[in-house]
Design a protein around this motif. Structure first.
Motif, mmCIF file in Angstrom:
data_model
loop_
_atom_site.group_PDB
_atom_site.id
_atom_site.type_symbol
_atom_site.label_atom_id
_atom_site.label_comp_id
_atom_site.label_asym_id
_atom_site.label_seq_id
_atom_site.Cartn_x
_atom_site.Cartn_y
_atom_site.Cartn_z
ATOM 1 N N MET A 18 0.826 -1.206 0.000
ATOM 2 C CA MET A 18 0.000 0.000 0.000
ATOM 3 C C MET A 18 0.859 1.254 0.000
ATOM 4 O O MET A 18 0.497 2.249 -0.637
ATOM 5 N N ASN A 19 1.981 1.226 0.707
ATOM 6 C CA ASN A 19 2.873 2.390 0.687
ATOM 7 C C ASN A 19 3.336 2.701 -0.733
ATOM 8 O O ASN A 19 3.395 3.867 -1.131
ATOM 9 N N LYS A 20 3.654 1.669 -1.510
ATOM 10 C CA LYS A 20 4.061 1.869 -2.902
ATOM 11 C C LYS A 20 2.917 2.479 -3.708
ATOM 12 O O LYS A 20 3.126 3.401 -4.499
ATOM 13 N N THR A 21 1.729 1.961 -3.502
ATOM 14 C CA THR A 21 0.554 2.482 -4.210
ATOM 15 C C THR A 21 0.311 3.936 -3.837
ATOM 16 O O THR A 21 0.096 4.788 -4.709
ATOM 17 N N VAL A 22 0.350 4.233 -2.540
ATOM 18 C CA VAL A 22 0.123 5.606 -2.082
ATOM 19 C C VAL A 22 1.187 6.540 -2.629
ATOM 20 O O VAL A 22 0.880 7.655 -3.080
ATOM 21 N N ASN A 23 2.443 6.113 -2.626
ATOM 22 C CA ASN A 23 3.514 6.951 -3.159
ATOM 23 C C ASN A 23 3.260 7.305 -4.628
ATOM 24 O O ASN A 23 3.463 8.448 -5.039
ATOM 25 N N ARG A 24 2.802 6.328 -5.405
ATOM 26 C CA ARG A 24 2.511 6.593 -6.818
ATOM 27 C C ARG A 24 1.315 7.541 -6.960
ATOM 28 O O ARG A 24 1.300 8.397 -7.853
ATOM 29 N N VAL A 50 0.435 9.827 -4.779
ATOM 30 C CA VAL A 50 0.903 11.159 -4.373
ATOM 31 C C VAL A 50 1.711 11.791 -5.508
ATOM 32 O O VAL A 50 1.508 12.971 -5.838
ATOM 33 N N GLU A 51 2.600 11.007 -6.134
ATOM 34 C CA GLU A 51 3.406 11.509 -7.252
ATOM 35 C C GLU A 51 2.527 11.981 -8.410
ATOM 36 O O GLU A 51 2.840 12.968 -9.077
ATOM 37 N N ALA A 52 1.422 11.267 -8.646
ATOM 38 C CA ALA A 52 0.501 11.629 -9.731
ATOM 39 C C ALA A 52 -0.452 12.754 -9.322
ATOM 40 O O ALA A 52 -1.263 13.181 -10.124
ATOM 41 N N GLU A 53 -0.335 13.191 -8.080
ATOM 42 C CA GLU A 53 -1.188 14.242 -7.509
ATOM 43 C C GLU A 53 -2.663 13.828 -7.467
ATOM 44 O O GLU A 53 -3.564 14.662 -7.577
ATOM 45 N N PHE A 54 -2.904 12.529 -7.276
ATOM 46 C CA PHE A 54 -4.250 12.017 -7.093
ATOM 47 C C PHE A 54 -4.632 12.003 -5.611
ATOM 48 O O PHE A 54 -5.799 11.969 -5.264
ATOM 49 N N ILE A 82 -8.126 12.438 -1.087
ATOM 50 C CA ILE A 82 -8.166 12.410 -2.542
ATOM 51 C C ILE A 82 -8.264 13.846 -3.057
ATOM 52 O O ILE A 82 -8.968 14.675 -2.488
ATOM 53 N N THR A 83 -7.529 14.137 -4.118
ATOM 54 C CA THR A 83 -7.528 15.474 -4.705
ATOM 55 C C THR A 83 -8.581 15.539 -5.819
ATOM 56 O O THR A 83 -9.142 14.513 -6.232
ATOM 57 N N SER A 84 -8.815 16.724 -6.339
ATOM 58 C CA SER A 84 -9.759 16.860 -7.457
ATOM 59 C C SER A 84 -9.243 16.084 -8.675
ATOM 60 O O SER A 84 -10.025 15.479 -9.411
ATOM 61 N N ARG A 85 -7.937 16.077 -8.844
ATOM 62 C CA ARG A 85 -7.333 15.298 -9.932
ATOM 63 C C ARG A 85 -7.583 13.802 -9.716
ATOM 64 O O ARG A 85 -7.871 13.063 -10.662
#
Length: 143
Positions: free
Chosen positions: A64-70, A72-76, A93-96
């Protein structure tokens, strides 16, 4: 008995094919299954930390940390320090991310529509009731 005459063979084959169709729809939308599940849970309020998401998805904290990091990087997803202190980070969760989730969810819903159509003339309610009966019978075998 011919293996294709067995209920479990049919269940496995239909489950694998339907999951493959869902995974393809998600990849075409730009999200992995793990990312989709994490965004869906965040959007529905079923977790606010990576630990909670991992538990809800039934995956390891590391995965899950890997998923969350990706995400965050994608600004999702954005991370903020936990109001309770410590190393925990609150995820939102962001608007993106909402936009990406909407696209992915539309793709998954289209798969669902096609699968529902394939059930005719049986009907979705009869099919899901039969699956529930199978699950209950299998649960009884475990006792």
């Amino acid at each position: 008995m011919n293996p294709m005459d067995r209920v479990l063979s049919h269940l496995r084959r239909s489950m694998e094919a339907s999951q493959a169709a869902k995974n393809r729809a998600l990849l075409d939308s730009g999200l992995t299954k793990a990312q989709y599940n994490a965004l869906l849970l965040l959007e529905r309020g079923h977790g606010s930390t990576a630990t909670q998401l991992a538990a809800a998805c039934g995956v390891s904290q590391q995965a899950m940390n890997k998923t969350v990091n990706r995400l965050v990087e994608a600004e999702f997803v954005q991370e903020t320090p936990s109001p309770h202190g410590g190393r925990s980070r609150v995820l939102s969760i962001t608007s993106r991310g909402l936009h990406a989730l909407e696209i992915a969810d539309d793709a998954v819903n289209q798969v669902e529509v096609e699968l529902r159509r394939s059930l005719a003339p049986l009907g979705v309610d009869d099919f899901t009731a039969a699956l529930d009966r199978l699950a209950t019978a299998a649960d009884h075998l475990l006792r």
